[in-house]
Design a protein around this motif. Structure first.
Motif: not given
Length: 173
Positions: A9-11, A13, A35-36, A134-136
């Protein structure tokens, strides 16, 4: 070649999962974060469904347009229709062939492009959508034993999705 793709879900993690894989001794040249701020889907080689649809449409047009021309010409010839009196007999057959070629081009565009867009990407489209949201993605590439070890490690991070793939050709997803 086997692939394991985990959606996080996020950077933070994703980076934690990457570090855990590194601590367990996995070869890091086989691990990537998408991802971003990291690799994009194109840089990693995820198939773009739009590109695949275009390829399929071009492939279909290479045989549908000539087939359509021949079919339109033969149809006009066999029915003896005189749709365009000003064109004469040969002109009517050529116009019939031209209309058949146009129908072939439309078929390759709508069927080849539409079906290619829906089916051409496989699982790549949902992964691209998750990256856009925005997920990774943490991707591990290697032997079956390596991906099993990575699965055990990545499950600790409670990914949204974790999926394994076997690619006998050695291509990217």
């Amino acid at each position: 070649m086997n692939y394991l793709v985990a959606v996080l879900s996020d950077r933070i993690q994703a980076e934690s999962a990457y570090c855990a894989l590194e601590k367990e001794g996995l070869p890091m040249e086989n691990v990537a974060i998408l991802g971003r701020g990291y690799l994009s889907a194109d840089e990693y080689g995820l198939i773009d469904p739009k590109e695949e649809a275009g390829k399929l449409a071009k492939l279909m047009s290479s045989w549908l347009i000539p087939f359509g021309f021949v079919a339109g010409y033969v149809f006009s010839l066999s029915t003896g229709l005189n749709t365009f009196a000003w064109a004469g007999e040969l002109g009517n057959h050529l116009i019939g062939g031209l209309l058949g070629a146009i129908a072939g081009a439309m078929g390759s565009f709508f069927v080849g492009g539409g079906v290619g867009l829906v089916l051409g990407g496989g699982d790549a489209l949902p992964y691209r959508n998750r990256l856009n949201a925005g997920k990774y993605l943490v991707v591990v590439r290697g032997s079956e034993a390596l991906t099993k070890q990575a699965t055990r490690i990545l499950r600790q991070f409670d990914p949204e999705n974790i999926q394994g793939y076997a690619d006998p050709a050695g291509n990217a997803l």
